[in-house]
Scaffold this motif. Structure first.
Motif, PDB file in Angstrom:
ATOM      1  N   THR A   1       0.908  -1.346   0.048  1.00 10.10           N
ATOM      2  CA  THR A   1      -0.034  -0.068  -0.056  1.00 10.10           C
ATOM      3  C   THR A   1       0.764   1.240   0.013  1.00 10.10           C
ATOM      4  O   THR A   1       1.879   1.526   0.946  1.00 10.10           O
ATOM      5  CB  THR A   1      -0.934   0.027   1.233  1.00 10.10           C
ATOM      6  N   ALA A   2       0.601   2.007  -0.954  1.00 15.57           N
ATOM      7  CA  ALA A   2       1.327   3.322  -1.112  1.00 15.57           C
ATOM      8  C   ALA A   2       0.450   4.456  -0.782  1.00 15.57           C
ATOM      9  O   ALA A   2      -0.668   4.739  -1.416  1.00 15.57           O
ATOM     10  CB  ALA A   2       2.046   3.498  -2.234  1.00 15.57           C
ATOM     11  N   THR A   3       0.689   5.543   0.137  1.00 16.94           N
ATOM     12  CA  THR A   3      -0.315   6.599   0.420  1.00 16.94           C
ATOM     13  C   THR A   3       0.577   7.827   0.244  1.00 16.94           C
ATOM     14  O   THR A   3       1.666   8.024   0.276  1.00 16.94           O
ATOM     15  CB  THR A   3      -0.719   6.513   1.671  1.00 16.94           C
ATOM     16  N   ASP A   4      -0.244   8.846   0.026  1.00 15.67           N
ATOM     17  CA  ASP A   4       0.314  10.258  -0.460  1.00 15.67           C
ATOM     18  C   ASP A   4       1.269  10.804   0.637  1.00 15.67           C
ATOM     19  O   ASP A   4       1.076  10.347   1.755  1.00 15.67           O
ATOM     20  CB  ASP A   4      -0.663  11.142  -0.777  1.00 15.67           C
ATOM     21  N   GLY A   5       2.023  11.800   0.227  1.00 21.31           N
ATOM     22  CA  GLY A   5       2.706  12.332   1.144  1.00 21.31           C
ATOM     23  C   GLY A   5       2.248  13.739   2.004  1.00 21.31           C
ATOM     24  O   GLY A   5       2.945  14.295   2.498  1.00 21.31           O
ATOM     25  N   GLY A   6       0.985  13.790   1.775  1.00 18.60           N
ATOM     26  CA  GLY A   6       0.396  15.154   2.287  1.00 18.60           C
ATOM     27  C   GLY A   6       0.569  16.057   1.362  1.00 18.60           C
ATOM     28  O   GLY A   6      -0.578  16.651   0.521  1.00 18.60           O
ATOM     29  N   TRP A   7       1.533  16.691   0.777  1.00 19.65           N
ATOM     30  CA  TRP A   7       1.739  17.701  -0.127  1.00 19.65           C
ATOM     31  C   TRP A   7       1.233  17.269  -1.604  1.00 19.65           C
ATOM     32  O   TRP A   7       1.026  18.270  -2.488  1.00 19.65           O
ATOM     33  CB  TRP A   7       3.344  18.027  -0.280  1.00 19.65           C
ATOM     34  N   ASN A   8       1.144  16.017  -1.908  1.00 20.51           N
ATOM     35  CA  ASN A   8       0.727  15.462  -3.296  1.00 20.51           C
ATOM     36  C   ASN A   8      -0.470  14.869  -3.156  1.00 20.51           C
ATOM     37  O   ASN A   8      -0.779  13.848  -3.776  1.00 20.51           O
ATOM     38  CB  ASN A   8       1.874  14.710  -3.878  1.00 20.51           C
ATOM     39  N   ALA A   9      -1.443  15.172  -2.177  1.00 21.71           N
ATOM     40  CA  ALA A   9      -2.592  14.214  -1.868  1.00 21.71           C
ATOM     41  C   ALA A   9      -3.657  14.526  -2.925  1.00 21.71           C
ATOM     42  O   ALA A   9      -4.532  13.502  -3.260  1.00 21.71           O
ATOM     43  CB  ALA A   9      -2.945  14.697  -0.560  1.00 21.71           C
ATOM     44  N   THR A  10      -3.732  15.759  -3.339  1.00 21.39           N
ATOM     45  CA  THR A  10      -4.763  15.951  -4.537  1.00 21.39           C
ATOM     46  C   THR A  10      -4.195  15.608  -5.856  1.00 21.39           C
ATOM     47  O   THR A  10      -3.248  16.098  -6.247  1.00 21.39           O
ATOM     48  CB  THR A  10      -5.164  17.421  -4.379  1.00 21.39           C
ATOM     49  N   ILE A  11      -5.150  15.013  -6.655  1.00 25.36           N
ATOM     50  CA  ILE A  11      -5.065  14.578  -8.166  1.00 25.36           C
ATOM     51  C   ILE A  11      -6.157  15.317  -8.623  1.00 25.36           C
ATOM     52  O   ILE A  11      -7.313  14.745  -8.629  1.00 25.36           O
ATOM     53  CB  ILE A  11      -4.724  13.107  -8.540  1.00 25.36           C
ATOM     54  N   ALA A  12      -5.974  16.212  -9.435  1.00 29.95           N
ATOM     55  CA  ALA A  12      -7.025  16.746 -10.240  1.00 29.95           C
ATOM     56  C   ALA A  12      -7.669  16.091 -11.415  1.00 29.95           C
ATOM     57  O   ALA A  12      -6.834  15.232 -12.087  1.00 29.95           O
ATOM     58  CB  ALA A  12      -6.502  18.271 -10.722  1.00 29.95           C
ATOM     59  N   PRO A  13      -8.862  16.211 -11.833  1.00 26.60           N
ATOM     60  CA  PRO A  13      -9.171  15.506 -12.872  1.00 26.60           C
ATOM     61  C   PRO A  13      -8.277  15.841 -14.301  1.00 26.60           C
ATOM     62  O   PRO A  13      -7.956  17.060 -14.395  1.00 26.60           O
ATOM     63  CB  PRO A  13     -10.879  16.311 -13.107  1.00 26.60           C
ATOM     64  N   GLY A  14      -7.687  14.631 -14.676  1.00 27.35           N
ATOM     65  CA  GLY A  14      -6.989  14.711 -16.009  1.00 27.35           C
ATOM     66  C   GLY A  14      -5.630  14.951 -15.391  1.00 27.35           C
ATOM     67  O   GLY A  14      -4.808  15.016 -16.173  1.00 27.35           O
ATOM     68  N   GLY A  15      -5.255  15.024 -14.141  1.00 25.97           N
ATOM     69  CA  GLY A  15      -3.959  15.225 -13.718  1.00 25.97           C
ATOM     70  C   GLY A  15      -3.146  13.906 -13.187  1.00 25.97           C
ATOM     71  O   GLY A  15      -3.867  12.711 -13.399  1.00 25.97           O
ATOM     72  N   SER A  16      -2.136  13.931 -12.593  1.00 29.57           N
ATOM     73  CA  SER A  16      -1.400  12.549 -12.459  1.00 29.57           C
ATOM     74  C   SER A  16      -0.506  13.023 -11.324  1.00 29.57           C
ATOM     75  O   SER A  16      -0.132  13.970 -10.934  1.00 29.57           O
ATOM     76  CB  SER A  16      -0.722  11.885 -13.337  1.00 29.57           C
ATOM     77  N   THR A  17       0.036  12.029 -10.733  1.00 27.77           N
ATOM     78  CA  THR A  17       1.032  12.032  -9.746  1.00 27.77           C
ATOM     79  C   THR A  17       2.014  10.635  -9.605  1.00 27.77           C
ATOM     80  O   THR A  17       1.514   9.773 -10.517  1.00 27.77           O
ATOM     81  CB  THR A  17       0.519  12.267  -8.229  1.00 27.77           C
ATOM     82  N   SER A  18       3.215  10.808  -9.170  1.00 24.98           N
ATOM     83  CA  SER A  18       4.046   9.583  -9.356  1.00 24.98           C
ATOM     84  C   SER A  18       4.898   9.516  -8.085  1.00 24.98           C
ATOM     85  O   SER A  18       5.191  10.415  -7.252  1.00 24.98           O
ATOM     86  CB  SER A  18       4.926   9.777 -10.639  1.00 24.98           C
ATOM     87  N   PHE A  19       5.203   8.341  -7.841  1.00 28.53           N
ATOM     88  CA  PHE A  19       6.332   7.936  -6.755  1.00 28.53           C
ATOM     89  C   PHE A  19       7.017   6.806  -7.453  1.00 28.53           C
ATOM     90  O   PHE A  19       6.888   6.253  -8.318  1.00 28.53           O
ATOM     91  CB  PHE A  19       5.427   7.681  -5.269  1.00 28.53           C
ATOM     92  N   GLY A  20       8.095   6.612  -6.440  1.00 23.69           N
ATOM     93  CA  GLY A  20       9.090   5.694  -6.875  1.00 23.69           C
ATOM     94  C   GLY A  20       9.441   4.820  -5.639  1.00 23.69           C
ATOM     95  O   GLY A  20       9.319   5.132  -4.451  1.00 23.69           O
ATOM     96  N   PHE A  21      10.041   3.680  -5.758  1.00 24.18           N
ATOM     97  CA  PHE A  21      10.752   2.933  -4.654  1.00 24.18           C
ATOM     98  C   PHE A  21      11.689   1.897  -5.165  1.00 24.18           C
ATOM     99  O   PHE A  21      12.006   1.853  -6.421  1.00 24.18           O
ATOM    100  CB  PHE A  21       9.142   1.965  -4.236  1.00 24.18           C
ATOM    101  N   LEU A  22      12.598   1.423  -4.025  1.00 27.79           N
ATOM    102  CA  LEU A  22      13.321   0.405  -4.408  1.00 27.79           C
ATOM    103  C   LEU A  22      12.967  -0.761  -3.699  1.00 27.79           C
ATOM    104  O   LEU A  22      12.286  -0.828  -2.715  1.00 27.79           O
ATOM    105  CB  LEU A  22      14.538   0.802  -3.687  1.00 27.79           C
ATOM    106  N   ALA A  23      13.272  -2.041  -4.411  1.00 25.98           N
ATOM    107  CA  ALA A  23      12.714  -3.312  -3.646  1.00 25.98           C
ATOM    108  C   ALA A  23      13.788  -4.333  -4.247  1.00 25.98           C
ATOM    109  O   ALA A  23      14.644  -4.289  -5.125  1.00 25.98           O
ATOM    110  CB  ALA A  23      11.504  -3.623  -4.316  1.00 25.98           C
ATOM    111  N   SER A  24      13.656  -5.519  -3.318  1.00 27.29           N
ATOM    112  CA  SER A  24      14.620  -6.491  -3.596  1.00 27.29           C
ATOM    113  C   SER A  24      13.647  -7.393  -4.106  1.00 27.29           C
ATOM    114  O   SER A  24      12.577  -7.657  -4.265  1.00 27.29           O
ATOM    115  CB  SER A  24      15.062  -7.040  -2.037  1.00 27.29           C
ATOM    116  N   GLN A  25      14.484  -8.402  -5.022  1.00 30.04           N
ATOM    117  CA  GLN A  25      13.824  -9.518  -5.654  1.00 30.04           C
ATOM    118  C   GLN A  25      14.639 -10.770  -6.063  1.00 30.04           C
ATOM    119  O   GLN A  25      16.187 -10.567  -6.174  1.00 30.04           O
ATOM    120  CB  GLN A  25      13.226  -8.868  -7.199  1.00 30.04           C
ATOM    121  N   THR A  26      14.160 -11.582  -6.095  1.00 27.07           N
ATOM    122  CA  THR A  26      15.322 -12.867  -6.527  1.00 27.07           C
ATOM    123  C   THR A  26      14.498 -13.660  -7.746  1.00 27.07           C
ATOM    124  O   THR A  26      13.374 -14.002  -7.868  1.00 27.07           O
ATOM    125  CB  THR A  26      15.146 -14.018  -5.262  1.00 27.07           C
ATOM    126  N   GLY A  27      15.269 -13.711  -8.897  1.00 29.63           N
ATOM    127  CA  GLY A  27      14.768 -14.571  -9.755  1.00 29.63           C
ATOM    128  C   GLY A  27      13.799 -13.448 -10.605  1.00 29.63           C
ATOM    129  O   GLY A  27      13.974 -12.468 -11.154  1.00 29.63           O
TER     130      GLY A  27
END
Length: 482
Positions: free
Chosen positions: A438-464
């Protein structure tokens, strides 16, 4: 106070007169060519730390090469002056304050027109570059301090990152050049030393029409001279970030040659920095992207798992470019927001928060939070693996509001199919319970206007296997997958 040694025949009266003159002048000056001692502020003063590639062959005058070189020191007293041979533009920061821009200064340059409070202070000086060349006569001839004052060693970060590239890495077209380029920003954010081994207009491959080739010049003190070689024993980089290939196609470099030369450069970097993590960036224009990735794969196949290819697609928008090639200030900040967490994950460093990217580390079990904000009539989610290495990867997620109602507070959910585990995120707070994320907004990017977008990134581990999630929900409503 240090005075140049006199001949034995010099009379006591003359010696006293010289000393009195210096005291009445109100400062301690370092005489070029004089024997230096710790604390005297001369170029050879061991309390001054020089970062980057400096020519130190003349003990009375140190000269920086490549972009982003600087020096730091601590000093006592209430004033500090910089001794410059000829005219130069520079930035000076005292006690960690803003970098003050001084133009066309020469001789004894007063860095403290308003006296400081008596006590211990710190100083950082960086000469201004234009397209990779220093704007003036970048020759450091020492510091002038108050009578009885001295330098002392300032705290120097243990780690160092080299950023290798062309005018983009230099910071060309930004407000402060090297100081507003992504390399400087990342180094400051991660709390490391940093330097830009970069030259405006540079290529990877040296060409017949004169393009400087960093495959060769990476090994040199001076980007524009065949000799001398740089002494890699002066420091060891913990990470090297390479961003080359934007200029090569315009100078007739073909793909097989580019790939071969890139592989060779990676081999050179590894030979000089055995313990460094090497990040090979896809150019922001995507030129020679396949050849860059192939060069990284060749090094990986040779057993070097600490060479990483970084996919940069989508990192910059047209609004973040000052022309069709060079990022502006906002563009360099955007690159730093994306790249700093990738470097931090491999070095074990912790990025500091920024207004546009606040990395948080979390993969603790937590129930999916309930959001009270409005949900959209429609949404779509784009999920991209932007970079991958042995045991880990970076993901980028874009949430688009395709409905007609604004989203006020968002919670995006998905499940990983192959045991992937998030270790760090930015622009969102991420929790994980088993496969469920689950990814939740950071507060400052909580609002997404109609036709708008927001983005975030992450690092993760994986095997195979590292398959993408099959679906996403936004505030419990299913979204289309873009």
């Amino acid at each position: 106070m240090y005075l140049r040694p006199r001949r034995a025949v010099t009379t006591l009266a003359v010696t006293l007169a010289v000393a009195a003159t210096a005291l009445l002048a109100g400062f301690v000056a370092v005489t070029p060519g004089a024997h230096a001692a710790a604390g005297d502020g001369s170029p050879v003063d061991p309390n001054i730390a020089f970062v980057g590639r400096w020519d130190t062959r003349n003990p009375a005058a140190y000269v920086p090469y490549w972009a982003g070189a600087y020096f730091t020191t601590g000093f006592t007293g209430t004033t500090v002056k910089l001794n410059q041979r000829n005219t130069i533009d520079l930035y000076a920061s005292i006690d960690g304050g803003p970098d003050v821009y001084l133009t066309n200064v020469a001789g004894t340059v007063n860095l403290t027109p308003t006296r400081l409070a008596a006590g211990n202070h710190t100083l950082r000086v960086s000469y201004r570059v234009v397209a990779g060349s220093y704007h003036g006569d970048a020759v450091f001839q020492g510091l002038t301090l108050d009578p009885g004052a001295h330098t002392y060693p300032a705290t120097v970060p243990a780690r160092l990152i080299e950023f290798v590239g062309d005018s983009i890495t230099v910071g060309t077209t930004t407000t402060e050049n090297a100081l507003t380029a992504y390399g400087w920003l990342i180094g400051e954010r991660l709390g490391t030393r940093h330097t830009q081994i970069a030259q405006g207009g540079a290529c990877l491959v040296a060409t017949a029409d004169g393009c400087v080739g960093l495959e060769n010049q990476f090994l040199k003190l001076d980007p524009n001279a065949a000799t001398p070689d740089w002494d890699f024993g002066r420091y060891q980089a913990n990470a090297v970030v390479i961003n080359l290939g934007t200029n090569d196609s315009g100078h007739g470099v073909h793909t097989p040659q580019f790939q071969s030369s890139y592989t060779h450069l990676l081999e050179e970097v590894r030979a000089k920095y055995p313990g460094a993590v090497v990040f090979a960036l896809e150019t922001f224009s995507q030129r020679f992207a396949a050849q860059t990735q192939a060069a990284v794969q060749a090094r990986n196949a040779a057993g070097d798992s600490d060479v990483v290819y970084v996919n940069t697609e989508g990192w910059l928008t047209s609004a973040q470019l000052s022309d069709s090639v060079h990022p502006n200030d906002a563009g360099h900040r955007a690159v730093a927001d994306r790249l700093a967490p990738i470097i931090a994950a491999r070095l074990g460093a912790s990025p500091t928060a920024s207004p546009t990217a606040s990395p948080t580390s979390s993969h603790t079990a937590s129930p999916t939070p309930t959001r009270t904000g409005g949900g959209p009539a429609g949404c779509s989610v784009s999920y991209t693996v932007t970079s991958q290495w042995q045991g880990g990867f970076q993901g980028d997620v874009v949430i688009a509001n395709t409905g007609t109602v604004a989203v006020n507070g968002w919670s995006l959910g998905w499940s990983f199919p192959d045991g992937q585990t998030v270790s760090q995120a930015w622009n969102a707070s991420v929790t994980q319970n088993g496969a469920a994320v689950t990814a939740t907004d950071g507060g400052w990017n909580a609002t997404i206007a109609p036709g708008g977008s927001t983005s975030f990134g992450f690092l993760a581990s994986q095997t195979g296997t590292n398959r993408e999630p099959a679906g996403f929900t936004l505030n419990a409503a299913a979204c289309a997958v873009a």
